[in-house]
Structure formats: structure tokens, C-alpha cells
Motif scaffolding. Structure first.
Motif, PDB file in Angstrom:
ATOM      1  N   VAL A  53     -28.279 -28.488  50.422  1.00  0.00           N
ATOM      2  CA  VAL A  53     -29.141 -27.965  49.353  1.00  0.00           C
ATOM      3  C   VAL A  53     -28.426 -27.992  48.012  1.00  0.00           C
ATOM      4  CG1 VAL A  53     -30.362 -25.916  48.540  1.00  0.00           C
ATOM      5  CG2 VAL A  53     -30.507 -26.570  50.938  1.00  0.00           C
ATOM      6  N   GLU A  54     -27.158 -27.596  47.967  1.00  0.00           N
ATOM      7  CA  GLU A  54     -26.418 -27.567  46.699  1.00  0.00           C
ATOM      8  C   GLU A  54     -26.312 -28.967  46.093  1.00  0.00           C
ATOM      9  OE1 GLU A  54     -25.650 -25.011  44.819  1.00  0.00           O
ATOM     10  OE2 GLU A  54     -26.652 -23.840  46.359  1.00  0.00           O
ATOM     11  N   GLU A  55     -26.135 -29.973  46.941  1.00  0.00           N
ATOM     12  CA  GLU A  55     -26.059 -31.352  46.454  1.00  0.00           C
ATOM     13  C   GLU A  55     -27.401 -31.791  45.870  1.00  0.00           C
ATOM     14  OE1 GLU A  55     -25.132 -35.754  48.296  1.00  0.00           O
ATOM     15  OE2 GLU A  55     -24.177 -34.015  49.225  1.00  0.00           O
ATOM     16  N   LYS A  57     -29.703 -29.775  44.554  1.00  0.00           N
ATOM     17  CA  LYS A  57     -29.878 -29.048  43.295  1.00  0.00           C
ATOM     18  C   LYS A  57     -29.072 -29.694  42.172  1.00  0.00           C
ATOM     19  CE  LYS A  57     -30.826 -24.448  45.202  1.00  0.00           C
ATOM     20  NZ  LYS A  57     -30.308 -23.072  45.305  1.00  0.00           N
ATOM     21  N   ALA A  58     -27.834 -30.083  42.461  1.00  0.00           N
ATOM     22  CA  ALA A  58     -26.991 -30.718  41.450  1.00  0.00           C
ATOM     23  C   ALA A  58     -27.607 -32.032  40.992  1.00  0.00           C
ATOM     24  CB  ALA A  58     -25.584 -30.938  41.991  1.00  0.00           C
ATOM     25  N   ARG A  61     -30.537 -31.297  38.723  1.00  0.00           N
ATOM     26  CA  ARG A  61     -30.070 -30.873  37.388  1.00  0.00           C
ATOM     27  C   ARG A  61     -29.651 -32.079  36.554  1.00  0.00           C
ATOM     28  NH1 ARG A  61     -26.813 -27.288  40.318  1.00  0.00           N
ATOM     29  NH2 ARG A  61     -27.976 -25.431  40.804  1.00  0.00           N
TER      30      ARG A  61
END
Length: 85
Positions: A53-55, A57-58, A61
Motif C-alpha cells: 500500500v505504501e508503494e 500511495k507513493a 503522489r
């Protein structure tokens, strides 16, 4: 009695650590806690093809910043690159 469902973990000292604080009222009286622990068969297997998920989101962005800066490409160019692969 009122029920509030939250998630958390039990640390190495045996303390219950909630993922998020309980919002709303302050409960001055003692509360009861029921801990539900998943059986090994109930835990989700991690799919190695899933992007974290963090990847994601990045990446979103970066894409938003590029779009705001006008760094875009025509969709036809993108399709040409997909067809070439």
C-alpha cells in the motif's frame, strides 16, 4: 454494556497495543477486554504479486505532482509503448 471494536497487537511484554486510539468519550471506569486471536488457517497469506500500500500511495503522489507540473504524455503514446512490449 457497549461494545467498541478495535484492532491491535500484543507486544512481547503482554501489553495490548491498539492500532488507533479509541475516539470519543473517556471511560473512567474499568473496561472488559475480549481478545480474539485468528487461527493459523484464518490468517491471510501474503500474495507476492501484491504491491504494498505504501508503494502505491507513493506512486500516486508522484503521479499527482507530475500532473500538476504539466509533465504528462498523450494517451496514444502510452498505448504505443504498451503495444511495443
Amino acid at each position: 454494556m457497549k461494545a467498541i471494536e478495535v484492532t491491535g497487537r500484543i507486544d512481547s511484554q503482554g501489553n495490548l497495543v491498539l492500532d488507533e486510539p479509541i475516539q470519543g468519550n473517556t471511560y473512567l471506569h474499568q473496561v472488559r477486554v475480549i481478545v480474539l486471536v485468528p487461527e493459523p488457517a484464518e490468517t491471510e497469506e501474503v500474495d507476492p504479486d501484491d504491491t504494498p500500500v505504501e508503494e502505491i500511495k507513493a506512486s500516486l503522489r508522484r503521479a499527482l505532482q507530475q500532473a500538476k507540473a504539466g509533465q504528462t504524455r498523450p494517451i496514444s503514446e502510452l498505448w504505443d509503448r504498451i503495444d511495443a512490449e
